[in-house]
Design a protein around this motif. Structure first.
Motif, PDB file in Angstrom:
ATOM      1  N   MET A   1      -3.482  -2.139   8.047  1.00 44.13           N
ATOM      2  CA  MET A   1      -4.720  -2.641   8.657  1.00 44.13           C
ATOM      3  C   MET A   1      -5.869  -2.771   7.664  1.00 44.13           C
ATOM      4  N   LEU A   2      -5.756  -2.147   6.498  1.00 47.35           N
ATOM      5  CA  LEU A   2      -6.859  -2.110   5.536  1.00 47.35           C
ATOM      6  C   LEU A   2      -7.415  -3.496   5.208  1.00 47.35           C
ATOM      7  N   PRO A   3      -6.592  -4.485   4.815  1.00 43.58           N
ATOM      8  CA  PRO A   3      -7.169  -5.805   4.503  1.00 43.58           C
ATOM      9  C   PRO A   3      -7.801  -6.485   5.706  1.00 43.58           C
ATOM     10  N   VAL A   4      -7.303  -6.187   6.906  1.00 43.93           N
ATOM     11  CA  VAL A   4      -7.881  -6.787   8.116  1.00 43.93           C
ATOM     12  C   VAL A   4      -9.301  -6.282   8.323  1.00 43.93           C
ATOM     13  N   PHE A   5      -9.477  -4.959   8.196  1.00 41.99           N
ATOM     14  CA  PHE A   5     -10.813  -4.387   8.367  1.00 41.99           C
ATOM     15  C   PHE A   5     -11.764  -4.863   7.258  1.00 41.99           C
ATOM     16  N   ARG A   6     -11.234  -5.029   6.050  1.00 45.44           N
ATOM     17  CA  ARG A   6     -12.079  -5.559   4.974  1.00 45.44           C
ATOM     18  C   ARG A   6     -12.546  -6.974   5.312  1.00 45.44           C
ATOM     19  N   ASP A   7     -11.665  -7.783   5.875  1.00 47.53           N
ATOM     20  CA  ASP A   7     -12.037  -9.145   6.244  1.00 47.53           C
ATOM     21  C   ASP A   7     -13.114  -9.162   7.325  1.00 47.53           C
ATOM     22  N   ILE A   8     -13.021  -8.210   8.265  1.00 51.21           N
ATOM     23  CA  ILE A   8     -14.029  -8.150   9.334  1.00 51.21           C
ATOM     24  C   ILE A   8     -15.401  -7.813   8.762  1.00 51.21           C
TER      25      ILE A   8
ATOM     26  N   ARG B   1      -5.087  -3.842 -14.504  1.00 49.11           N
ATOM     27  CA  ARG B   1      -4.208  -3.478 -13.396  1.00 49.11           C
ATOM     28  C   ARG B   1      -5.020  -3.068 -12.173  1.00 49.11           C
ATOM     29  N   GLU B   2      -6.064  -2.267 -12.385  1.00 52.28           N
ATOM     30  CA  GLU B   2      -6.896  -1.825 -11.263  1.00 52.28           C
ATOM     31  C   GLU B   2      -7.643  -2.999 -10.640  1.00 52.28           C
ATOM     32  N   MET B   3      -8.138  -3.908 -11.484  1.00 50.74           N
ATOM     33  CA  MET B   3      -8.880  -5.050 -10.939  1.00 50.74           C
ATOM     34  C   MET B   3      -7.966  -6.005 -10.185  1.00 50.74           C
ATOM     35  N   THR B   4      -6.733  -6.136 -10.648  1.00 49.00           N
ATOM     36  CA  THR B   4      -5.765  -6.942  -9.907  1.00 49.00           C
ATOM     37  C   THR B   4      -5.559  -6.370  -8.503  1.00 49.00           C
ATOM     38  N   ALA B   5      -5.453  -5.039  -8.422  1.00 45.51           N
ATOM     39  CA  ALA B   5      -5.290  -4.387  -7.115  1.00 45.51           C
ATOM     40  C   ALA B   5      -6.528  -4.598  -6.251  1.00 45.51           C
ATOM     41  N   TRP B   6      -7.713  -4.488  -6.833  1.00 39.77           N
ATOM     42  CA  TRP B   6      -8.943  -4.679  -6.057  1.00 39.77           C
ATOM     43  C   TRP B   6      -9.045  -6.103  -5.530  1.00 39.77           C
ATOM     44  N   LEU B   7      -8.652  -7.068  -6.356  1.00 40.04           N
ATOM     45  CA  LEU B   7      -8.694  -8.463  -5.923  1.00 40.04           C
ATOM     46  C   LEU B   7      -7.700  -8.711  -4.792  1.00 40.04           C
ATOM     47  N   CYS B   8      -6.512  -8.115  -4.904  1.00 36.02           N
ATOM     48  CA  CYS B   8      -5.487  -8.306  -3.869  1.00 36.02           C
ATOM     49  C   CYS B   8      -5.918  -7.707  -2.532  1.00 36.02           C
ATOM     50  N   GLU B   9      -6.552  -6.546  -2.584  1.00 35.91           N
ATOM     51  CA  GLU B   9      -6.965  -5.893  -1.338  1.00 35.91           C
ATOM     52  C   GLU B   9      -8.362  -6.320  -0.902  1.00 35.91           C
ATOM     53  N   LYS B  10      -9.011  -7.173  -1.713  1.00 36.29           N
ATOM     54  CA  LYS B  10     -10.339  -7.718  -1.408  1.00 36.29           C
ATOM     55  C   LYS B  10     -11.406  -6.632  -1.281  1.00 36.29           C
ATOM     56  N   SER B  11     -11.289  -5.608  -2.113  1.00 36.91           N
ATOM     57  CA  SER B  11     -12.307  -4.559  -2.110  1.00 36.91           C
ATOM     58  C   SER B  11     -13.449  -4.865  -3.086  1.00 36.91           C
TER      59      SER B  11
ATOM     60  N   GLU C   1      -8.823   2.401  20.070  1.00 36.46           N
ATOM     61  CA  GLU C   1      -8.889   0.971  20.355  1.00 36.46           C
ATOM     62  C   GLU C   1      -7.640   0.240  19.878  1.00 36.46           C
ATOM     63  N   ILE C   2      -7.123   0.615  18.689  1.00 37.13           N
ATOM     64  CA  ILE C   2      -5.964  -0.110  18.153  1.00 37.13           C
ATOM     65  C   ILE C   2      -4.640   0.542  18.558  1.00 37.13           C
ATOM     66  N   GLY C   3      -4.691   1.805  19.015  1.00 30.66           N
ATOM     67  CA  GLY C   3      -3.503   2.421  19.579  1.00 30.66           C
ATOM     68  C   GLY C   3      -2.637   3.217  18.627  1.00 30.66           C
ATOM     69  N   PHE C   4      -3.143   3.540  17.431  1.00 25.74           N
ATOM     70  CA  PHE C   4      -2.376   4.390  16.518  1.00 25.74           C
ATOM     71  C   PHE C   4      -3.316   5.027  15.493  1.00 25.74           C
ATOM     72  N   SER C   5      -2.807   6.069  14.814  1.00 27.01           N
ATOM     73  CA  SER C   5      -3.606   6.804  13.836  1.00 27.01           C
ATOM     74  C   SER C   5      -3.762   5.995  12.548  1.00 27.01           C
ATOM     75  N   LEU C   6      -4.914   6.090  11.970  1.00 32.23           N
ATOM     76  CA  LEU C   6      -5.200   5.409  10.707  1.00 32.23           C
ATOM     77  C   LEU C   6      -5.159   6.359   9.521  1.00 32.23           C
ATOM     78  N   PHE C   7      -5.419   7.648   9.770  1.00 34.35           N
ATOM     79  CA  PHE C   7      -5.504   8.619   8.687  1.00 34.35           C
ATOM     80  C   PHE C   7      -4.627   9.837   8.951  1.00 34.35           C
TER      81      PHE C   7
ATOM     82  N   LYS D   1     -17.449   0.123  13.161  1.00 34.89           N
ATOM     83  CA  LYS D   1     -16.262   0.975  13.108  1.00 34.89           C
ATOM     84  C   LYS D   1     -15.429   0.656  11.866  1.00 34.89           C
ATOM     85  N   CYS D   2     -15.294  -0.629  11.578  1.00 34.20           N
ATOM     86  CA  CYS D   2     -14.520  -1.041  10.402  1.00 34.20           C
ATOM     87  C   CYS D   2     -15.198  -0.565   9.117  1.00 34.20           C
TER      88      CYS D   2
END
Length: 303
Positions: free
Chosen positions: A64-71, A130-140, A42-48, A5-6
């Motif tokens: 929730m985005l970084p949480v799902f990335r971690d999973i 700048r874009e890579m800094t954002a990607w690193l922060c969000e762990k994408s 399952e989480i009780g609210f809309s994501l999109f 799902k994640c």
């Protein structure tokens, strides 16, 4: 919370569309919709926020985005670690990089790495600092090949230094000179690549408090190079970038000399997957065998 799902959620975020996410993951449109609906229940609210144009994250979805990335990352990590134990190296890597580094430096490295580890799938994301800094922060991304990120909380491995050189048209009076005074940039029509994107150009101009007269802006360094060749102005960049380019451009060292340190940024080496650590070590060794990291050289703009 199921990893599948994640993963569906992250694909929808990356593509901005449930239809594209379905195609990416091999589901039907209705199938991916059911998965996202189940996750939201399952989480009780809309994501999109959904529309005919696609999907956009809600504020709660953004949280929730970084949480799902971690999973998903933890699931991939477990799969890669188990394959390492079995002696079969496999997995998926997402790499961030400058356009120039990904086109000039990474292809031979990735070719040899894939030869050693053919079971690894590699995705490339190209962008600015700048874009890579954002990607690193969000762990994408698993890692980035770049200059030192300005604000990202990550692990940084300096690998080699490259000289920053002036790009002058061949008819320029200083085209045959031994050096180009860096402050003369303020007295020339200047062609800037991707301004206000925390590029290496942005950083050097800011560090030296230079204010050149910008006559043209471009999105791509190769376009800038060809505009210099056409005599439309001057510019500068890393020497490595134009190593295999052919054009009527003189590359002149600055006075005082300017350098930039390039390396590898990882969201967290401690938490990096086995495949990521293998790539980092292989790339570090390969690049240092070709280039030299000299501690005696100063960063661009350093006094």
């Amino acid at each position: 919370m199921e990893e599948v799902k994640c993963r569906a959620f992250l694909s929808a975020v990356d593509h901005g569309s449930l239809t594209a996410a379905a195609e990416d993951l091999g589901y039907t449109q209705s199938g991916i919709t059911r998965i996202i609906n189940s996750l939201e229940e399952e989480i009780g609210f809309s994501l999109f926020i959904r529309s005919k144009k696609g999907v956009v994250l809600t504020e709660n979805g953004r949280i929730m985005l970084p949480v799902f990335r971690d999973i998903v990352r933890a699931h991939n990590h477990a799969a890669q670690l188990s394959s390492d134990i079995r002696g079969a190296v496999c997995g998926v890597l997402t790499i961030g990089s400058y356009f120039s580094v990904s086109s000039m430096l990474l292809p031979p490295i990735l070719k040899e790495f894939r030869t050693l580890h053919p079971g690894i799938l590699i995705h490339m994301k190209e962008g600015s600092n700048r874009e890579m800094t954002a990607w690193l922060c969000e762990k994408s991304v698993d890692c980035c090949f770049c200059a030192k990120p300005g604000t990202a909380n990550c692990d940084w491995i300096p690998v080699f230094q490259d000289e920053i050189v002036a790009w002058l048209p061949q008819q320029h009076p200083l085209a045959s000179a031994d050096f180009f005074p860096v402050r003369d940039l303020e007295h020339e029509p200047f062609i800037q690549t991707s301004p206000d994107s925390d590029t290496d150009q942005d950083r050097l101009l800011a560090a030296l408090q230079l204010n050149p007269t910008v006559s043209f802006t471009t999105k791509d360094a190769f376009t800038t190079y060809n505009m210099v060749a056409a005599g439309l102005g001057v510019s500068f960049n890393q020497r490595l970038i134009s190593e295999n380019w052919v054009g009527n451009v003189a590359e002149i060292p600055f006075s005082p000399p300017q350098y930039i340190t390039l390396g590898i940024a990882v969201p967290s080496l401690r938490d990096a997957s086995p495949v990521t650590r293998r790539l980092v070590e292989y790339a570090k060794k390969t690049m240092r065998s070709r280039f030299q990291l000299s501690p005696g050289k100063k960063e661009a703009g350093a006094p």
